[in-house]
Design a protein around this motif. Structure first.
Motif, PDB file in Angstrom:
ATOM      1  N   LEU A  19       0.826  -1.201   0.000  1.00  0.00           N
ATOM      2  CA  LEU A  19       0.000   0.000   0.000  1.00  0.00           C
ATOM      3  C   LEU A  19       0.865   1.258   0.000  1.00  0.00           C
ATOM      4  O   LEU A  19       0.578   2.219  -0.717  1.00  0.00           O
ATOM      5  CB  LEU A  19      -0.935  -0.004   1.213  1.00  0.00           C
ATOM      6  N   GLY A  20       1.926   1.237   0.815  1.00  0.00           N
ATOM      7  CA  GLY A  20       2.838   2.380   0.826  1.00  0.00           C
ATOM      8  C   GLY A  20       3.527   2.580  -0.511  1.00  0.00           C
ATOM      9  O   GLY A  20       3.678   3.707  -0.995  1.00  0.00           O
ATOM     10  N   PHE A  21       3.926   1.462  -1.139  1.00  0.00           N
ATOM     11  CA  PHE A  21       4.589   1.556  -2.447  1.00  0.00           C
ATOM     12  C   PHE A  21       3.601   2.035  -3.509  1.00  0.00           C
ATOM     13  O   PHE A  21       3.981   2.797  -4.411  1.00  0.00           O
ATOM     14  CB  PHE A  21       5.152   0.192  -2.828  1.00  0.00           C
ATOM     15  N   LEU A  22       2.342   1.609  -3.404  1.00  0.00           N
ATOM     16  CA  LEU A  22       1.318   2.093  -4.326  1.00  0.00           C
ATOM     17  C   LEU A  22       1.140   3.603  -4.187  1.00  0.00           C
ATOM     18  O   LEU A  22       1.024   4.328  -5.191  1.00  0.00           O
ATOM     19  CB  LEU A  22      -0.001   1.370  -4.053  1.00  0.00           C
ATOM     20  N   GLY A  23       1.155   4.079  -2.942  1.00  0.00           N
ATOM     21  CA  GLY A  23       1.064   5.526  -2.732  1.00  0.00           C
ATOM     22  C   GLY A  23       2.261   6.272  -3.301  1.00  0.00           C
ATOM     23  O   GLY A  23       2.108   7.335  -3.921  1.00  0.00           O
ATOM     24  N   ALA A  24       3.457   5.713  -3.104  1.00  0.00           N
ATOM     25  CA  ALA A  24       4.650   6.354  -3.652  1.00  0.00           C
ATOM     26  C   ALA A  24       4.618   6.389  -5.176  1.00  0.00           C
ATOM     27  O   ALA A  24       5.034   7.369  -5.809  1.00  0.00           O
ATOM     28  CB  ALA A  24       5.899   5.614  -3.165  1.00  0.00           C
ATOM     29  N   THR A  25       4.092   5.307  -5.782  1.00  0.00           N
ATOM     30  CA  THR A  25       3.968   5.274  -7.241  1.00  0.00           C
ATOM     31  C   THR A  25       2.973   6.318  -7.722  1.00  0.00           C
ATOM     32  O   THR A  25       3.211   7.003  -8.736  1.00  0.00           O
ATOM     33  CB  THR A  25       3.536   3.875  -7.710  1.00  0.00           C
ATOM     34  N   ALA A  26       1.857   6.464  -7.022  1.00  0.00           N
ATOM     35  CA  ALA A  26       0.871   7.479  -7.399  1.00  0.00           C
ATOM     36  C   ALA A  26       1.455   8.880  -7.275  1.00  0.00           C
ATOM     37  O   ALA A  26       1.208   9.748  -8.137  1.00  0.00           O
ATOM     38  CB  ALA A  26      -0.372   7.338  -6.509  1.00  0.00           C
ATOM     39  N   ILE A  27       2.243   9.123  -6.248  1.00  0.00           N
ATOM     40  CA  ILE A  27       2.887  10.430  -6.090  1.00  0.00           C
ATOM     41  C   ILE A  27       3.857  10.678  -7.237  1.00  0.00           C
ATOM     42  O   ILE A  27       3.939  11.795  -7.781  1.00  0.00           O
ATOM     43  CB  ILE A  27       3.606  10.501  -4.732  1.00  0.00           C
ATOM     44  N   ALA A  28       4.594   9.629  -7.635  1.00  0.00           N
ATOM     45  CA  ALA A  28       5.534   9.783  -8.750  1.00  0.00           C
ATOM     46  C   ALA A  28       4.793  10.094 -10.050  1.00  0.00           C
ATOM     47  O   ALA A  28       5.229  10.938 -10.847  1.00  0.00           O
ATOM     48  CB  ALA A  28       6.364   8.506  -8.904  1.00  0.00           C
ATOM     49  N   PHE A  29       3.652   9.443 -10.271  1.00  0.00           N
ATOM     50  CA  PHE A  29       2.840   9.753 -11.446  1.00  0.00           C
ATOM     51  C   PHE A  29       2.358  11.203 -11.399  1.00  0.00           C
ATOM     52  O   PHE A  29       2.375  11.916 -12.416  1.00  0.00           O
ATOM     53  CB  PHE A  29       1.640   8.807 -11.532  1.00  0.00           C
TER      54      PHE A  29
END
Length: 365
Positions: free
Chosen positions: A122-132
Motif C-alpha cells: 500500500l505504501g509503495f502504491l502511494g509512492a507510485t501514485a505520487i511519482a505519477f
C-alpha cells in the motif's frame, strides 16, 4: 614498545596494567583462572589498550568473583557493555516446542509477514501514485524512451508465448466442453462456452498470470540487482528519483499493454476453439463466428478491458516493490523474484473474484 598485560593484587582490588589485547595478553587467562584471592573490584585505570578478547577475559573474571569493574574510559565502558550483552549462555540444542505451539507460532509469523507485506504494498502504491502526479506536473521529467522499451519487452516480446498458450487453452475448453455437452445433445453450446469463458475470464486471467511470470519476475530481478550494485543509491545521490526513472515506466507499460494482450489472448483462444469446433463438431467457421456474435454480449469485452489494466498495475507494483526490497546478498534476488510472482498471481486471482461478484451485482452477467 607495547607492554604485556599484567595484574597485581592490592588488598581486595585487582589492578590490571599494560595492553589487554590478543597480541599481548599471553597467559593472562590461565593466571587469572589460577588466582584464588579475594577480589571485590577490578581496576583498569592503568590499562593502555583493550580489545574484545581482553574485555571478555576481564568480564568473565569479574562475574566469577562477583567484583565490580572500575577505571574504564568511555570507549572501554562501551566495549565492555557490548561484551556483557554477548556473554550469554548458548543452548546447544533448541528448546523442545510442542507441535501445536510450533504450528500456532508459524501461523502467527505468516500472518504478521502478510500484514507487513500488504502495508508495504500500500505504501509503495502511494509512492507510485505520487511519482505519477509529479510527472504530470513536470512532463519534461517523463522518460519516454524507457517506457517505449518496456512496451516492447512487456507486449511485443510476449505475443508469441501468449498466443500459443491462448490457442491451446481455446482448444482444450472446446474439446472438454464438447465431450460433456455431447451427453445432452447440446454440442452447439460449445460455442457459448468458448466465447464467454475466454473473453470474460480466462483470456485476461491467463494473460495476467503469464505477464506476472515474465515481466513481474523480470522487474523484481532487475531492480534487485540494481539495489545490490548500489545503482539506485547512486541515482538518488545525483538527484534522480528511482520511482520516476524505474518504477513509473514499468508500471505504465504493463498497464497500457495488458488490455491489448488480454484482447489478443481472448481472440486467439476463440480461434483455437473455432478450429476444434470445425474439425471435431463439423461447425463451419462462418457459423461459429455468427454464433459468437449472437451469444457473447459486448459487456464481456468491457469486463475484459476493465480488469486488464488493474491486473497490470498489480503485477508491476508487486514486481517493483519486491525488487526494491532486496538487501544484503544475491540470494535475496531469487527470494524476492519468487515472492513477486507468487504475490502478483495471488492478488490477481483475489481481484478477479471481487470483479466477478461486482459485475454480477451490477447485472453484467
Amino acid at each position: 614498545m607495547s607492554q604485556t598485560a599484567t595484574f597485581s593484587p592490592e588488598q581486595d582490588v585487582l589492578r590490571f596494567s599494560g595492553n589487554l589485547t590478543l597480541a599481548r595478553i599471553g597467559d593472562l587467562a590461565e593466571r587469572l583462572r589460577a588466582y584464588d584471592g579475594k577480589v571485590s573490584s577490578v581496576d583498569l585505570s592503568d590499562v593502555d589498550r583493550m580489545d574484545t578478547v581482553g574485555a571478555w577475559i576481564v568480564q568473565r573474571f569479574a562475574s566469577e568473583h562477583d567484583a565490580t569493574i572500575e577505571g574504564l574510559s568511555d570507549d572501554g565502558r562501551h566495549l565492555l557493555t557490548q561484551v556483557q550483552k554477548a556473554d550469554q549462555p548458548v543452548a546447544m540444542r533448541p528448546e523442545h516446542v510442542g507441535g501445536f505451539s510450533r504450528v500456532l507460532g508459524e501461523i502467527g509469523d505468516a500472518v504478521m509477514i502478510t500484514l507487513q507485506t500488504m502495508l508495504g504494498l500500500l505504501g509503495f502504491l502511494g509512492a507510485t501514485a505520487i511519482a505519477f502526479g509529479t510527472l504530470i506536473r513536470h512532463p519534461s521529467r517523463f522518460r519516454f524512451n524507457a517506457t517505449v522499451m518496456r512496451f516492447e519487452v512487456v507486449g511485443v516480446s510476449a505475443l508469441g508465448i501468449i498466443g500459443l498458450m491462448s490457442f491451446l487453452i481455446g482448444i482444450v475448453i472446446a474439446q472438454q466442453g464438447a465431450v460433456q455437452l455431447r451427453q445432452f445433445g447440446a454440442e452447439v453450446f460449445t460455442i457459448n462456452l468458448v466465447g464467454r469463458l475466454t473473453l470474460r475470464e480466462l483470456g485476461v486471467l491467463m494473460t495476467a498470470i503469464m505477464v506476472a511470470g515474465r515481466s513481474g519476475s523480470a522487474f523484481a530481478a532487475q531492480l534487485g540487482t540494481m539495489k545490490l550494485t548500489e545503482e539506485i543509491d547512486a541515482m538518488r545521490t545525483i538527484g534522480v528519483s528511482p520511482m520516476e526513472a524505474l518504477v513509473v515506466p514499468r508500471t505504465l507499460a504493463v498497464v497500457m499493454m495488458m488490455p491489448l494482450l488480454a484482447f489478443y489472448s481472448s481472440l486467439i483462444a476463440i480461434i483455437g476453439g473455432g478450429l476444434l469446433s470445425w474439425v471435431s463438431l463439423d461447425i463451419p467457421p462462418v457459423t461459429f463466428v455468427q454464433r459468437i456474435r449472437e451469444v457473447v454480449p459486448i459487456t464481456d469485452l468491457f469486463i475484459c478491458l476493465i480488469k486488464a489494466p488493474v491486473f497490470g498495475a498489480i503485477i508491476a507494483i508487486a514486481g517493483c516493490f519486491q525488487g526494491m526490497m532486496v538487501e544484503s546478498d544475491s540470494e535475496q534476488v531469487g527470494i524476492r523474484t519468487t515472492a513477486a510472482v507468487v504475490q502478483a498471481i495471488f492478488l490477481v486471482i483475489v481481484l478477479d473474484a471481487f470483479f466477478a461478484m461486482f459485475f454480477t451485482w451490477v447485472g453484467w452477467v
